[in-house]
Design an enzyme around this catalytic site. Sequence first.
Site, PDB file in Angstrom:
ATOM      1  N   CYS A   3       0.948  -1.387  -0.110  1.00  0.00           N
ATOM      2  CA  CYS A   3      -0.047   0.134   0.145  1.00  0.00           C
ATOM      3  C   CYS A   3       0.903   1.174   0.011  1.00  0.00           C
ATOM      4  O   CYS A   3       1.779   1.416   0.907  1.00  0.00           O
ATOM      5  CB  CYS A   3      -1.096   0.077   1.326  1.00  0.00           C
ATOM      6  SG  CYS A   3      -1.818   1.548   1.494  1.00  0.00           S
ATOM      7  N   CYS A   6       0.877   3.291   3.324  1.00  0.00           N
ATOM      8  CA  CYS A   6       1.420   2.780   4.389  1.00  0.00           C
ATOM      9  C   CYS A   6       2.924   3.167   4.232  1.00  0.00           C
ATOM     10  O   CYS A   6       3.656   3.319   5.370  1.00  0.00           O
ATOM     11  CB  CYS A   6       1.158   1.127   4.354  1.00  0.00           C
ATOM     12  SG  CYS A   6      -0.449   0.649   4.959  1.00  0.00           S
ATOM     13  N   ASP A  29       0.302  16.606  -1.588  1.00  0.00           N
ATOM     14  CA  ASP A  29      -0.100  15.703  -2.650  1.00  0.00           C
ATOM     15  C   ASP A  29       0.822  15.843  -3.884  1.00  0.00           C
ATOM     16  O   ASP A  29       1.473  17.075  -4.213  1.00  0.00           O
ATOM     17  CB  ASP A  29      -1.468  16.118  -3.118  1.00  0.00           C
ATOM     18  CG  ASP A  29      -2.154  14.963  -4.180  1.00  0.00           C
ATOM     19  OD1 ASP A  29      -3.031  14.452  -3.401  1.00  0.00           O
ATOM     20  OD2 ASP A  29      -1.587  14.848  -5.128  1.00  0.00           O
ATOM     21  N   HIS A  45      -3.576   0.935   8.484  1.00  0.00           N
ATOM     22  CA  HIS A  45      -4.325   0.793   7.328  1.00  0.00           C
ATOM     23  C   HIS A  45      -5.716   0.587   7.530  1.00  0.00           C
ATOM     24  O   HIS A  45      -6.534  -0.368   8.031  1.00  0.00           O
ATOM     25  CB  HIS A  45      -3.669  -0.329   6.674  1.00  0.00           C
ATOM     26  CG  HIS A  45      -4.422  -0.500   5.345  1.00  0.00           C
ATOM     27  ND1 HIS A  45      -3.918   0.244   4.190  1.00  0.00           N
ATOM     28  CD2 HIS A  45      -5.587  -1.130   4.806  1.00  0.00           C
ATOM     29  CE1 HIS A  45      -4.645   0.007   2.984  1.00  0.00           C
ATOM     30  NE2 HIS A  45      -5.577  -0.968   3.424  1.00  0.00           N
ATOM     31  N   ASN A  84     -12.486  10.906  -0.961  1.00  0.00           N
ATOM     32  CA  ASN A  84     -13.214  10.160  -1.974  1.00  0.00           C
ATOM     33  C   ASN A  84     -13.245   8.632  -1.528  1.00  0.00           C
ATOM     34  O   ASN A  84     -12.657   8.230  -1.021  1.00  0.00           O
ATOM     35  CB  ASN A  84     -12.294  10.317  -3.372  1.00  0.00           C
ATOM     36  CG  ASN A  84     -12.203  11.635  -3.958  1.00  0.00           C
ATOM     37  OD1 ASN A  84     -13.097  12.547  -3.618  1.00  0.00           O
ATOM     38  ND2 ASN A  84     -11.104  12.023  -4.134  1.00  0.00           N
ATOM     39  N   GLY A  90     -14.193   8.225  -6.821  1.00  0.00           N
ATOM     40  CA  GLY A  90     -13.002   8.748  -7.462  1.00  0.00           C
ATOM     41  C   GLY A  90     -11.968   8.310  -6.605  1.00  0.00           C
ATOM     42  O   GLY A  90     -10.741   9.059  -6.674  1.00  0.00           O
ATOM     43  N   THR A  92      -8.614   6.499  -5.715  1.00  0.00           N
ATOM     44  CA  THR A  92      -7.530   5.836  -6.529  1.00  0.00           C
ATOM     45  C   THR A  92      -6.458   5.147  -5.780  1.00  0.00           C
ATOM     46  O   THR A  92      -5.923   4.050  -6.054  1.00  0.00           O
ATOM     47  CB  THR A  92      -6.666   6.711  -7.566  1.00  0.00           C
ATOM     48  OG1 THR A  92      -6.233   7.776  -6.700  1.00  0.00           O
ATOM     49  CG2 THR A  92      -7.849   7.231  -8.351  1.00  0.00           C
ATOM     50  N   HIS A  95      -6.285   3.445   0.778  1.00  0.00           N
ATOM     51  CA  HIS A  95      -5.925   3.928   2.188  1.00  0.00           C
ATOM     52  C   HIS A  95      -6.603   5.014   2.559  1.00  0.00           C
ATOM     53  O   HIS A  95      -6.382   6.087   1.939  1.00  0.00           O
ATOM     54  CB  HIS A  95      -4.334   3.902   2.402  1.00  0.00           C
ATOM     55  CG  HIS A  95      -3.743   4.103   3.917  1.00  0.00           C
ATOM     56  ND1 HIS A  95      -2.920   3.182   4.298  1.00  0.00           N
ATOM     57  CD2 HIS A  95      -4.073   5.061   4.624  1.00  0.00           C
ATOM     58  CE1 HIS A  95      -2.524   3.747   5.423  1.00  0.00           C
ATOM     59  NE2 HIS A  95      -3.436   4.917   5.781  1.00  0.00           N
ATOM     60  N   HIS A  97      -7.700   8.467   3.392  1.00  0.00           N
ATOM     61  CA  HIS A  97      -7.051   9.780   3.277  1.00  0.00           C
ATOM     62  C   HIS A  97      -8.051  11.063   2.949  1.00  0.00           C
ATOM     63  O   HIS A  97      -9.164  10.851   2.503  1.00  0.00           O
ATOM     64  CB  HIS A  97      -5.984   9.812   2.156  1.00  0.00           C
ATOM     65  CG  HIS A  97      -6.623   9.543   0.803  1.00  0.00           C
ATOM     66  ND1 HIS A  97      -6.486   8.163   0.388  1.00  0.00           N
ATOM     67  CD2 HIS A  97      -6.865  10.255  -0.105  1.00  0.00           C
ATOM     68  CE1 HIS A  97      -7.285   8.122  -0.833  1.00  0.00           C
ATOM     69  NE2 HIS A  97      -7.072   9.573  -1.334  1.00  0.00           N
TER      70      HIS A  97
HETATM   71  P1  5GP Z   1      -7.927   9.686  -4.270  1.00  0.00           P
HETATM   72  O1  5GP Z   1      -7.884   9.882  -5.846  1.00  0.00           O
HETATM   73  O2  5GP Z   1      -7.770   8.329  -3.873  1.00  0.00           O
HETATM   74  O3  5GP Z   1      -8.899  10.536  -3.533  1.00  0.00           O
HETATM   75  O4  5GP Z   1      -6.488  10.425  -4.002  1.00  0.00           O
HETATM   76  C1  5GP Z   1      -5.202   9.870  -3.984  1.00  0.00           C
HETATM   77  C2  5GP Z   1      -4.312  11.116  -4.119  1.00  0.00           C
HETATM   78  O5  5GP Z   1      -3.013  10.753  -3.875  1.00  0.00           O
HETATM   79  C3  5GP Z   1      -4.074  11.779  -5.591  1.00  0.00           C
HETATM   80  O6  5GP Z   1      -4.408  13.109  -5.439  1.00  0.00           O
HETATM   81  C4  5GP Z   1      -2.659  11.582  -5.992  1.00  0.00           C
HETATM   82  O7  5GP Z   1      -2.102  12.836  -6.592  1.00  0.00           O
HETATM   83  C5  5GP Z   1      -1.900  11.213  -4.847  1.00  0.00           C
HETATM   84  N1  5GP Z   1      -1.055  10.334  -4.667  1.00  0.00           N
HETATM   85  C6  5GP Z   1      -0.957   9.192  -5.215  1.00  0.00           C
HETATM   86  N2  5GP Z   1       0.304   8.582  -4.989  1.00  0.00           N
HETATM   87  C7  5GP Z   1       0.949   9.477  -4.335  1.00  0.00           C
HETATM   88  C8  5GP Z   1       2.241   9.363  -3.866  1.00  0.00           C
HETATM   89  O8  5GP Z   1       3.110   8.564  -4.041  1.00  0.00           O
HETATM   90  N3  5GP Z   1       2.867  10.765  -3.058  1.00  0.00           N
HETATM   91  C9  5GP Z   1       2.132  11.705  -2.906  1.00  0.00           C
HETATM   92  N4  5GP Z   1       2.527  12.726  -2.365  1.00  0.00           N
HETATM   93  N5  5GP Z   1       0.785  11.797  -3.429  1.00  0.00           N
HETATM   94  C10 5GP Z   1       0.137  10.724  -4.106  1.00  0.00           C
HETATM   95 ZN    ZN Z   2      -2.410   1.284   3.775  1.00  0.00          ZN
END
Ligand code: 5GP
Ligand code: ZN
Length: 111
Positions: A3, A6, A29, A45, A84, A90, A92, A95, A97
């Site tokens: 993950c 994590c 982000d 997690h 999300n 939405g 992605t 975990h 957040h």
């Molecule tokens: P979700 O689409 O799940 O709501 O948000 C996931 C967020 O995690 C996205 O805004 C994406 O830019 C961010 N993200 C994904 N992988 C990483 C990473 O390795 N480092 C950082 N700092 N942000 C990440």
């Molecule tokens: Zn996790």
Amino acid sequence: MDCVFCKIASGEIPSTKVYEDDVCVAFKDLEPQAPVHVLLIPRTHIASAADITPENSAIVAHIFEVAAKIAKEQGLEGWRIVSNVGKDGGQTVMHLHFHLLGGRSMAWPPG
Ligand code: 5GP
Ligand code: ZN
């Protein structure tokens, strides 16, 4: 567990952290959608907001306290906190957040 968040929490994957304690980590982000775009995650997690229970909800309350503190430190006039959930939400990264977004005027309704 494989993950990405994590691994960010443990430091295995680098990130620009703005806050951390025993319960949560906040970091910038990778693809900011606003001048301030911070992600707040629990160290433990939890897959998504759909998995918040009486046993773990204190973690979420703590994260909201931290979010308010970060927003104040960043001098935000107003801000948005978003989680999300699942495919249609939405999400992605699976975990839990919270996106803390600020530094510009936010549209409503969201897309
Ligand atoms: P979700 O689409 O799940 O709501 O948000 C996931 C967020 O995690 C996205 O805004 C994406 O830019 C961010 N993200 C994904 N992988 C990483 C990473 O390795 N480092 C950082 N700092 N942000 C990440
Ligand atoms: Zn996790």
